[in-house]
Structures are given as structure tokens and as C-alpha cells.
Design an enzyme around this catalytic site. Structure first.
Site, PDB file in Angstrom:
ATOM      1  N   ASP A 155       1.050  -0.641  -0.171  1.00 19.01           N
ATOM      2  CA  ASP A 155       0.137   0.602  -0.063  1.00 19.01           C
ATOM      3  C   ASP A 155       0.864   1.277   0.235  1.00 19.01           C
ATOM      4  O   ASP A 155       1.673   1.534   1.168  1.00 19.01           O
ATOM      5  CB  ASP A 155      -0.550   0.657   1.187  1.00 19.01           C
ATOM      6  N   LYS A 218      -7.084   2.681  -3.036  1.00 25.66           N
ATOM      7  CA  LYS A 218      -6.385   3.621  -1.965  1.00 25.66           C
ATOM      8  C   LYS A 218      -7.427   5.063  -1.564  1.00 25.66           C
ATOM      9  O   LYS A 218      -6.956   6.025  -1.724  1.00 25.66           O
ATOM     10  CB  LYS A 218      -6.402   2.738  -0.942  1.00 25.66           C
ATOM     11  N   LYS A 254     -10.071   0.368  -2.316  1.00 25.34           N
ATOM     12  CA  LYS A 254     -10.420  -0.188  -0.806  1.00 25.34           C
ATOM     13  C   LYS A 254     -10.694   1.546  -0.214  1.00 25.34           C
ATOM     14  O   LYS A 254      -9.455   2.908  -0.268  1.00 25.34           O
ATOM     15  CB  LYS A 254      -9.147  -0.594  -0.702  1.00 25.34           C
TER      16      LYS A 254
END
Length: 318
Positions: A155, A218, A254
Site C-alpha cells: 500500500d 485506496k 479500498k
């Protein structure tokens, strides 16, 4: 499937001309938030499904190997076994989607999950999380080290200044380097939407991230003042839909930060089902970044099964 270093050639000039209809987005967000939720058995089923989308996360300065091991155990056994038996779901292999930790804790998580005999992937934040303000060479090195230690998902955080300055080619090039450094690991690109200035910038950054090879986009690090919100999510999932229509590639989504209750989780699942369809309602394409959400979901499942809310000692892992 990873994007595997595939870079898509495109004309950057149109990115600067894209505009988002903010009033329309806000109206749609209001609809999502005021909709009545599902009840009883349907609610329990959707909550168990939500568990399988959670990236169970600990990103604290006082993380230790022991609390990472505890987190990994909870990831494998997210709901008490007797509660699952009461719902006839004990043999469905319900686990969280991943365990997310700092790079220095990847080895601890990999070992704990291996010792537990499960193949839940380890996700690591990287690239100077959460600010993304360290030197590019350092950020790339952090990705490589996390992958070497066993992280299957990375991430990353983008350099927000590139978005605010409209430097789209530079942002694209940077994310392409992140993609290359990840190798076979999945790249989940955090946009830190609360710091991008506008919904239009959120759409533009979403498109750039996908075109540069991200497997997921995300919303947030969870450390910003404003994290996952429905207006931002609507813009991002519609960018995902546009990208799919243009390329045939399905990119994951996400939301993260501030998603704490079972009711929140149901609203997010509803949004994905309505905006992207059932194809996205699987861990390969949808995740929820959360540290406390699972506790509330388990409490709601407990209430559904027993008719009363759990005392603190009833759910000691919560």
C-alpha cells in the site's frame, strides 16, 4: 492478477480538462447514507461477507511482534467459532482478506500466519507512509524490502504535491516506478483524498494511478484529518468504471480510515454493489482498511445469535 508492470500510453492533456459534477456527487452520497439497511438473517450474511473484505490493520508506533501475532490470529479466526456454528457457517473458511502492517513488522506477520497454517496475505504500507515526503530512492527501497520480507501486497502513498501542482506526468512516472519495485506483489495506491483539494483532483489522480499499473486505488492512509467519505468513494469507483469501459481491466477499490461500525460496512458494500456490480464484491477487487471494524461486526453477529449484546469479556479478542 497483478497489473505486472503494464504501462498504458495515453495523452495527459485530457486529464487537466476533466471536471467532476460536485452537486450530483453529493446528492448520490446522501442517497447512500440515508438508505435503510438489511435486517436479521440477511444482515448477518452481509456482515460475514464484509469480514472477508477487511484488511485487518495495525499501524501504531507501539506495534510489537506480540500484538502483530495477536492480529494475525484474529485474521484467521475473525468470528467466534460457536457463533459461526449457530449460523451454520463454521466450515466456510471465513477469514479477513489480509493483514496490514508497517514494513518493519512484515516478517513478524509472515511468520505468525505461517505458524497458524493459513495463507492470508500480508500487506505492507510503504513509500514514506503516511506523508510520502521521503526521497524517492528511499521510498522505492522500502517497497523492495517489504517484498523481500514476504509482503504480497504493498500500500503506497502518492506525493500529494504532484496532484496539487497538476504534474500528472510526474505522478504517472512515480507510480510506474512503484509498480516496478513491487514485482509480483499487488500495488495498492493510496491517494490521501482528504489532502487533494477537490473531487476533480480525486478523479484525475485515480485515473493516473490506474493507468500507471495500480491493482487497487485506496482512499486514505487513515492518518489524514478527512479519510474515507462517500463523495470521494463515488468519484473513485466511477473512475474505476470508466477505466474498465476504456481498457477492459478491472481495478480494485479500498476505502480506509473512519470505517468503524457494522452499519458503515453495510453502506460501503451497498455502494460497491450499486456502482460497480457483483463482480467487484470479492476480495480480489474490494477491500476495507480497518482496525476496529471487525470488533463491531462480531458484536452484531453475537447479538443476532444470542439476542443480547456482548459484554467485554465475551469477545476477548475484540
Amino acid at each position: 492478477m497483478s497489473a505486472q508492470n503494464q504501462e498504458i500510453e495515453f495523452d495527459f492533456t485530457w486529464i487537466s480538462n476533466v471536471q467532476v459534477n460536485q452537486p450530483a456527487v453529493l446528492r448520490r452520497a446522501e442517497q447512500i447514507q440515508t438508505r435503510r439497511t438489511v435486517k436479521k438473517d440477511w444482515q448477518a450474511a452481509w456482515l460475514l461477507k464484509a469480514v472477508t473484505f477487511i484488511d485487518l490493520t495495525t499501524l501504531s508506533g507501539d506495534d510489537t511482534s506480540s500484538n502483530v501475532r495477536r492480529l494475525c490470529y484474529k485474521a484467521k479466526y475473525p468470528i467466534r467459532e460457536d457463533l459461526l456454528k449457530a449460523l451454520n457457517m463454521q466450515d466456510k473458511g471465513i477469514t479477513t482478506a489480509a493483514v496490514c502492517v508497517y514494513p518493519a513488522r512484515v516478517c513478524d506477520a509472515v511468520k505468525a500466519l505461517k505458524d497458524a497454517g493459513c495463507d492470508i496475505p500480508v500487506a505492507s504500507v510503504a513509500t514514506g507512509f503516511p506523508a510520502g515526503q521521503t526521497h524517492l530512492k528511499t521510498r522505492l527501497g522500502e517497497i523492495r524490502l517489504a517484498v523481500e520480507d514476504g509482503a504480497k501486497e504493498i500500500d503506497v502513498v502518492i506525493n500529494r504535491s504532484l496532484v496539487l501542482a497538476g504534474q500528472w506526468k510526474a505522478l504517472y512516472d512515480e507510480i510506474c516506478q512503484f509498480r516496478k519495485a513491487c514485482g509480483d506483489a499487488h500495488l495498492k495506491t493510496i491517494l490521501a483524498t482528504g489532502e487533494l483539494g477537490s473531487l476533480t483532483n480525486v478523479y484525475r489522480a485515480s485515473m493516473i494511478a490506474m493507468m500507471a499499473g495500480s491493482d487497487f486505488i485506496k482512499t486514505s492512509t487513515g492518518k489524514e484529518t478527512v479519510n474515507a467519505t462517500f463523495p470521494v468513494a463515488i468519484v473513485m469507483v466511477r473512475a474505476i468504471r470508466d477505466f474498465y469501459w476504456k481498457t477492459g481491466k478491472k481495478i480494485g477499490f479500498k476505502p480506509a480510515g473512519g470505517i468503524r461500525t457494522a452499519k458503515d460496512a453495510l453502506a460501503w458494500l451497498s455502494l460497491i454493489k450499486e456502482e460497480l456490480g457483483d463482480d467487484w464484491l470479492k476480495p480480489e477487487l474490494f477491500r476495507i482498511g480497518a482496525s476496529t471494524l471487525l470488533s463491531d461486526i462480531e458484536r452484531q453477529i453475537y447479538h443476532h445469535v444470542t439476542g443480547r449484546y456482548a459484554a467485554y469479556h465475551d469477545l476477548p479478542m475484540a
